[in-house]
Write a protein that holds these residues in place. Structure first.
Motif, PDB file in Angstrom:
ATOM      1  N   CYS A 310       4.030  -9.519   4.094  1.00  0.00           N
ATOM      2  CA  CYS A 310       4.598  -8.644   5.122  1.00  0.00           C
ATOM      3  C   CYS A 310       3.681  -8.602   6.344  1.00  0.00           C
ATOM      4  N   ILE A 313       3.404 -11.765   8.483  1.00  0.00           N
ATOM      5  CA  ILE A 313       4.567 -12.059   9.334  1.00  0.00           C
ATOM      6  C   ILE A 313       4.516 -11.146  10.566  1.00  0.00           C
ATOM      7  N   TYR A 375      12.466 -13.589   8.151  1.00  0.00           N
ATOM      8  CA  TYR A 375      11.040 -13.270   8.231  1.00  0.00           C
ATOM      9  C   TYR A 375      10.781 -11.895   8.859  1.00  0.00           C
ATOM     10  N   TYR A 376      11.003 -11.770  10.144  1.00  0.00           N
ATOM     11  CA  TYR A 376      10.599 -10.541  10.834  1.00  0.00           C
ATOM     12  C   TYR A 376      11.346  -9.309  10.305  1.00  0.00           C
ATOM     13  N   LYS A 377      12.666  -9.431  10.208  1.00  0.00           N
ATOM     14  CA  LYS A 377      13.455  -8.268   9.767  1.00  0.00           C
ATOM     15  C   LYS A 377      13.106  -7.908   8.318  1.00  0.00           C
ATOM     16  N   LYS A 378      12.984  -8.934   7.500  1.00  0.00           N
ATOM     17  CA  LYS A 378      12.627  -8.697   6.098  1.00  0.00           C
ATOM     18  C   LYS A 378      11.251  -8.025   6.011  1.00  0.00           C
ATOM     19  N   GLN A 380       9.815  -6.137   8.196  1.00  0.00           N
ATOM     20  CA  GLN A 380       9.918  -4.742   8.638  1.00  0.00           C
ATOM     21  C   GLN A 380      10.497  -3.861   7.524  1.00  0.00           C
ATOM     22  N   GLU A 381      11.439  -4.392   6.769  1.00  0.00           N
ATOM     23  CA  GLU A 381      11.990  -3.635   5.630  1.00  0.00           C
ATOM     24  C   GLU A 381      10.919  -3.389   4.587  1.00  0.00           C
TER      25      GLU A 381
END
Lengths: 475, 94
Positions: A310, A313, A375-378, A380-381
């Protein structure tokens, strides 16, 4: 005669008050030591500025009215700007860049009468955990010169440990204050996100960067933190916060120990694991707290295993955007051949080092069309899950105790060819930044002469609790 | 393994000139790092759909929209590599 460079802030202050020595004496003692040193802790020595500030401090001291930091010499990480002095962030692209203004933290220290000895070495643009990514050479560990000082605030860490500064300011995006503090055997505090202004700090990953103190003991750390914290109109993420000292006792305190952090021994995936001797030192510290009356609770941070992916990324994504400003037009190195695009490509190609390029590429890739969601959205989750893990943990405990680093200081050159192996060293420090929490590294013991830090993590804006308990653990 | 063309494409997007050796090394490094990121596929979905893009601890307060004089403008221009008459010089774009 007493070695003035060995004194803590408090002791030096007493000495100045009692007229045992002057700030100029103190400053000269440090400058002499720095000039003789081969640790590479400083990228530049700001001798003229230091002596001028020391003289001013001595004038103030004569009046009898002066604050605790007045006349005390310090080092500033070279990613933090000091007006009129070079600020390189240990990068070739900023090799000759002169800071046009003071960072807010520097302004605050100057107002308190601080003496700035020089700019501390760091990994280039603070990207690294060992200090080896500096374009101007790694800082050596004062405890073993064949080993790293830890990064990215490698210079500040080594300088404080080797008495080349009374204290220092570092910055921490994923452990950059705590790692060198642990590796060099000093006390370093990464404050809560928002507790200290970052105005004038060269940005790395803005949702995680935080400036903090590095010092010889907990009391000094507290003094510096108190001087630099608080709201700044020039940093919109800073909050209205005033440090209030509190006397919190170990007796009855609930300390959480994350089971996932001690389960790494046999290696989960590519994690090499926690060195058994480091584990023993940390467990002994926990035992000591228990004997003093603390209640030790095993807690779970179920998403801990995802923290590193996390972090690596989110950080490159933010860094790739933040470092777009180093374009050969606005700052430093500029390769003028060809058209405008050539200026960008060549200035950046020539001026930036391998780790910085690597992170810019990862960030650009993860943010590019088609990969953003994966990548980025995952990430952030997952960041949200990690935050929730800590929020749940702090419903049950006051503080969390764990290691800072899975191993003591590594050999210089040991892992330079394997970036992923380097990233994995940050396993215990990065979650704290993802969750915006405060955490401190406290010297807890040594493995074969190399210092090992205990990490004390608190809930948001509970630096008072961390510092109070750290001070009881210190003795 | 990420291809040479992909590295070149990303490098161009990022405005980075890379040597042949760097491209080769980046191919290897980026592939290892991106493979490691696959770990996140195992991570659960958050309960709430909303993604927190900012730190919860941010004050979030906006400042008043008032003009303040800054005394650092000339210093900032001074720090740029190429300047003229208080402006930063840029090569022609068109």
């Amino acid at each position: 005669m007493q070695d003035l460079t060995e004194l803590t802030i408090k002791q030096a202050h007493e000495g100045l008050k009692n007229k045992d020595f002057t700030s100029v004496d103190l400053t000269k003692a440090y400058l002499e030591k720095i000039k003789k040193s081969d640790l590479n802790a400083y990228l530049s020595i700001t001798e003229d500025l230091a002596l001028e500030e020391a003289r001013k401090a001595d004038e103030k001291i004569k009046t009898g009215e002066f604050s605790i930091l007045c006349g005390i010499p310090c080092a500033i990480k070279d990613a933090i700007m000091v007006e009129g002095q070079k600020c390189t962030a240990a990068s070739k692209i900023l090799e000759n860049y002169v800071a046009p203004y003071d960072a807010t933290v520097v302004k605050k220290l100057k107002e308190a009468g601080a003496v700035i000895l020089g700019k501390g070495n760091t990994d280039e643009f603070t990207m690294g955990g060992s200090g080896e990514n500096s374009a101007f050479g790694a800082t050596k560990n004062p405890h073993d010169k064949t080993r790293v000082a830890g990064g990215s605030s490698s210079g500040p860490g080594a300088a404080v440990a080797a008495n080349e500064a009374c204290y220092a300011l570092g910055s921490d995006t994923g452990g950059s204050i705590r790692m060198p503090s642990s590796n060099c055997g000093i006390v370093g505090l990464k404050p809560t996100y928002g507790a200290v202004s970052r105005y004038g700090l060269i940005a790395h990953a803005s949702s995680l960067d935080q400036i903090g103190p590095m010092a010889k003991n907990v009391e000094d750390c507290k003094i510096i933190f108190e001087a630099i914290c608080g709201k700044d109109s020039k940093d919109a993420t800073s909050v209205d916060y005033k440090f209030e000292e509190s006397d919190i006792n170990l007796k009855g305190l609930k300390i959480g120990v994350p089971k996932e952090y001690f389960a790494l021994r046999h290696g989960s995936g590519q994690v090499k694991g926690l060195d058994p001797e480091v584990e023993k030192i940390v467990k002994d510290a926990i035992k000591k707290a228990k004997e003093a009356g603390a209640e030790i609770k095993e807690i779970s941070l179920p998403n801990a295993e995802f923290a590193l992916a996390c972090y690596y990324i989110i950080v490159p994504c933010e860094a790739s955007a933040n470092l777009a400003r180093f374009d050969g037009i606005r700052y430093g190195l500029s390769e003028q051949d060809g058209n405008l695009l050539d200026v960008y490509l060549k200035s950046r190609g020539k001026g930036l080092g391998p780790e910085v390029k690597r992170r810019i590429l990862i960030g650009t890739y993860a943010l590019s069309s088609g990969y953003y969601d994966a990548y980025y959205k995952k990430a952030q989750e997952v960041r949200q899950l990690i935050k929730q893990d800590f929020a749940k943990a702090f419903e049950k405990v006051d503080l969390i105790f764990c290691p800072v680093s899975p191993v003591p200081a590594i050999k210089i050159g040991e892992k330079t060819d394997d970036p992923l192996a380097n990233y994995l060293m940050d396993i215990y420090t990065i979650s704290v930044n993802l969750a915006g929490l405060p955490a401190l590294s406290l010297p807890a013991g040594k493995v074969g002469g190399l210092p090992v830090g205990l990490q004390i993590i608190g809930n948001h804006f509970q630096e008072n609790k961390i510092l109070s308990i750290a001070s009881q653990m210190e003795s | 393994m990420i291809s040479k063309q992909e590295v070149e494409h990303i490098a161009k997007l990022a405005r980075l000139e890379l040597t042949e050796n760097e491209i080769e090394k980046m191919q290897k490094d980026l592939s290892a790092i991106l493979d490691y990121f696959d770990l996140l596929k195992k991570a659960p979905k958050p309960e709430t759909a909303q993604i927190l893009l900012e730190q919860k601890t941010c004050s979030g307060g906006l400042r008043k929209d008032e003009v303040e004089r800054s005394d650092i403008a000339s210093g900032i221009i001074e720090a740029s590599p190429d300047k003229k008459d208080g402006y930063i010089k840029v090569k022609t774009i068109l």
